[in-house]
Scaffold this active site. Structure first.
Site, PDB file in Angstrom:
ATOM      1  N   SER A   1     -47.918 -15.227   7.539  1.00  0.00           N
ATOM      2  CA  SER A   1     -46.466 -15.273   6.751  1.00  0.00           C
ATOM      3  C   SER A   1     -46.111 -14.409   7.313  1.00  0.00           C
ATOM      4  O   SER A   1     -44.804 -14.208   6.653  1.00  0.00           O
ATOM      5  CB  SER A   1     -47.277 -14.652   4.891  1.00  0.00           C
ATOM      6  OG  SER A   1     -48.290 -13.793   5.810  1.00  0.00           O
ATOM      7  N   LYS A   2     -46.046 -13.627   8.851  1.00  0.00           N
ATOM      8  CA  LYS A   2     -45.622 -12.241   8.714  1.00  0.00           C
ATOM      9  C   LYS A   2     -44.404 -12.779   9.669  1.00  0.00           C
ATOM     10  O   LYS A   2     -43.930 -12.066  10.407  1.00  0.00           O
ATOM     11  CB  LYS A   2     -46.541 -11.300  10.083  1.00  0.00           C
ATOM     12  CG  LYS A   2     -47.355 -10.361   9.216  1.00  0.00           C
ATOM     13  CD  LYS A   2     -48.122  -9.475   9.501  1.00  0.00           C
ATOM     14  CE  LYS A   2     -49.223  -9.715   9.447  1.00  0.00           C
ATOM     15  NZ  LYS A   2     -50.371  -9.075  10.975  1.00  0.00           N
ATOM     16  N   ARG A   3     -44.555 -14.337   9.968  1.00  0.00           N
ATOM     17  CA  ARG A   3     -44.011 -14.871  11.728  1.00  0.00           C
ATOM     18  C   ARG A   3     -42.530 -15.069  11.044  1.00  0.00           C
ATOM     19  O   ARG A   3     -42.558 -15.366   9.810  1.00  0.00           O
ATOM     20  CB  ARG A   3     -44.935 -15.996  11.912  1.00  0.00           C
ATOM     21  CG  ARG A   3     -45.947 -15.679  12.604  1.00  0.00           C
ATOM     22  CD  ARG A   3     -45.846 -16.969  13.427  1.00  0.00           C
ATOM     23  NE  ARG A   3     -44.573 -17.953  14.131  1.00  0.00           N
ATOM     24  CZ  ARG A   3     -43.770 -18.699  13.754  1.00  0.00           C
ATOM     25  NH1 ARG A   3     -43.653 -18.717  13.166  1.00  0.00           N
ATOM     26  NH2 ARG A   3     -42.624 -18.551  14.669  1.00  0.00           N
TER      27      ARG A   3
END
Ligand code: GLU
Length: 463
Positions: free
Chosen positions: A233-235
């Site tokens: 999700s950080k991408r």
């Protein structure tokens, strides 16, 4: 017992990498066990699902090479069956109609939160015996109230939850649509699924589903919940199969190899062919600890796969990319030779194509730093001598091309680099390319001669 597993995505419009891993684990397990891999589309939420989104699922699975067995099951085509099962459970006193309004439910939940730390349905309608004419209503499952639900997860070990923490969950919504929780059990039974392999976010649902199996008088399948993948999700952008296929130009073997290792391992080995994955993969070897997504590692694994897969695979995945770039190539000896040359250095499939377009397109301009480094006052003569030598070649082989270069270098008392680098700049536009003899071979005699002449004229004007 024949192993039967399923992949049951909802058509969201893209194949999230977490889902792709679930599909891969199921497929590998089925192939490892000589079992069957079923595809079920969970498309009961009609407002959200489009056919284009369903197509994304087919395309992604096909691209990954995860072929499914038998027909695809569409939940939207099975509404009658869900209604029949719901009616049967109501008749047996195992489910009930509930006509509590949304506002009532909200108020009850708020009140409950004050006394307990969870908010389940309070069971107002549980024993009312409401009939189909009770107005707008849902159908709820009568969850046992006493004791604990326990199951032995193939990956996570024994998992227990107290029934008092489990809701009388909704099986059928007021619009007549089944919920995921209900349809999944009806379908897994109909499909005779033996193992449910899915993400750890479904662990809590499993308690509800097992209670439903028991209410239907059936033994549940075995469950295996794969660990979460952290860091996705950080991408930036969408961590989907489509993104990695298109934007990053990965090979399916690269992506599959990498995501298989996100949660599963076999010693310290990193690189596995599809055949090796099938041979070695076992659900009980999936780790409990979360996987950490690492895009650099993914790219590295992909590079390793690019070097070792059969060249036909590289051809299959680059031909459409060449076509998009306006170049028509066909699978065959010439293309395979080109791809062998390119795959040694390229990081991904897109790069193979873009870095080899020089074969079809003469340079429109020369890279200034290559020019300042490798062109000098002698360059026009050098390139023209080389051109003359190349023009003499009858038998167009790399060995003869090499001989022409060697002759020029020897005649002028130059190291080969002093011939090769200006030639590269002239032919490719930049002093960076695969082996110069191969490059010359691919571009072809006449075209190479034309490019050498053009660059000689350019160098003449520049100096
Ligand atoms: N449609 C569900 C999902 O995509 C399926 C879960 C399951 O495998 O039971 O998460």
């Amino acid at each position: 017992m024949t192993v039967r597993v399923r992949f049951a995505p909802s058509p969201t419009g893209f194949m999230h990498l977490g889902n792709a891993r679930t599909a891969l684990f199921n497929w590998l397990y089925a192939r490892h066990m000589g079992g069957e891999f079923i595809l079920r589309i969970e498309d009961t939420d009609r407002t959200r699902h489009t056919e284009a989104a369903v197509q994304v699922i087919y395309d992604s699975l096909k691209w990954m090479g995860l072929n499914w067995d038998g027909p695809v099951l569409r939940q939207s085509e099975r509404l009658d069956i869900y209604h029949q099962v719901a009616e049967q459970l109501i008749a047996e006193g195992k489910a009930y109609r509930c006509n509590c309004t949304r506002e009532e439910l909200e108020a009850k939940k708020e009140a409950m939160k004050e006394t307990t730390n969870h908010a389940c349905y309070d069971g107002t309608c549980r024993e009312k015996g409401l009939g189909p004419d009770c107005g707008e209503h849902v159908i709820r499952f009568k969850m046992p109230k006493e004791g604990e639900s326990t199951f032995d997860d193939l990956i996570q070990g024994t998992i227990t939850k107290s029934y008092k923490d489990l809701d009388d969950f909704i099986m059928v919504r007021s619009d007549g649509m089944p919920t995921y929780q209900f349809a999944v059990v009806v379908d897994d039974l109909a499909l005779q699924i033996t193992h449910v392999i899915r993400g750890a976010d479904h662990i809590d649902n499993t308690h509800c589903q097992i209670a439903l199996y028991r209410a239907l008088g059936k033994e549940p399948p075995r469950f295996g919940h794969a660990p979460r993948i952290d860091g996705l999700s950080k991408r930036k952008g969408s961590p989907s199969v489509e993104y990695y296929r298109e934007a990053l130009g990965l090979l399916p073997e690269g992506l599959n190899n990498y995501i298989a290792r996100l949660g599963w391992s076999h010693g310290d080995d990193e690189i596995f062919s599809t055949e090796e994955l099938i041979k070695l993969f076992d659900i009980k070897d999936v780790n409990r600890s979360n996987g950490e997504f690492d895009e650099e590692k993914l790219k590295w694994v992909n590079e390793q796969q690019m070097r070792i897969v059969p060249i036909e695979r590289i051809a299959e995945h680059t031909i459409p990319r060449y076509e998009k770039a306006g170049v028509k190539v066909v699978a065959g000896e010439w293309l395979f030779k080109l791809l062998e040359m390119m795959r040694k250095r390229a990081h991904n499939l897109n790069e193979i194509v873009t870095d080899s377009l020089f074969i079809w397109h003469a340079p429109e301009a020369y890279d200034p730093s290559s020019v300042s480094k490798h062109f000098n006052a002698d360059t026009p003569a050098l390139l023209r001598d080389l051109k003359a030598e190349i023009a003499k070649i009858d038998d167009w082989t790399e060995a003869n091309i090499e001989a022409a270069f060697t002759k020029i270098a020897t005649d002028r008392g130059l190291k080969m680099g002093k011939v090769a680098q200006p030639a590269r700049t002239a032919i490719v536009g930049i002093a960076m390319s695969p082996g110069i003899y191969e490059v010359v071979w691919f571009v072809g005699k006449d075209e190479v001669c034309a490019r050498l002449e053009k660059a000689a004229a350019f160098a003449e004007n520049a100096h």
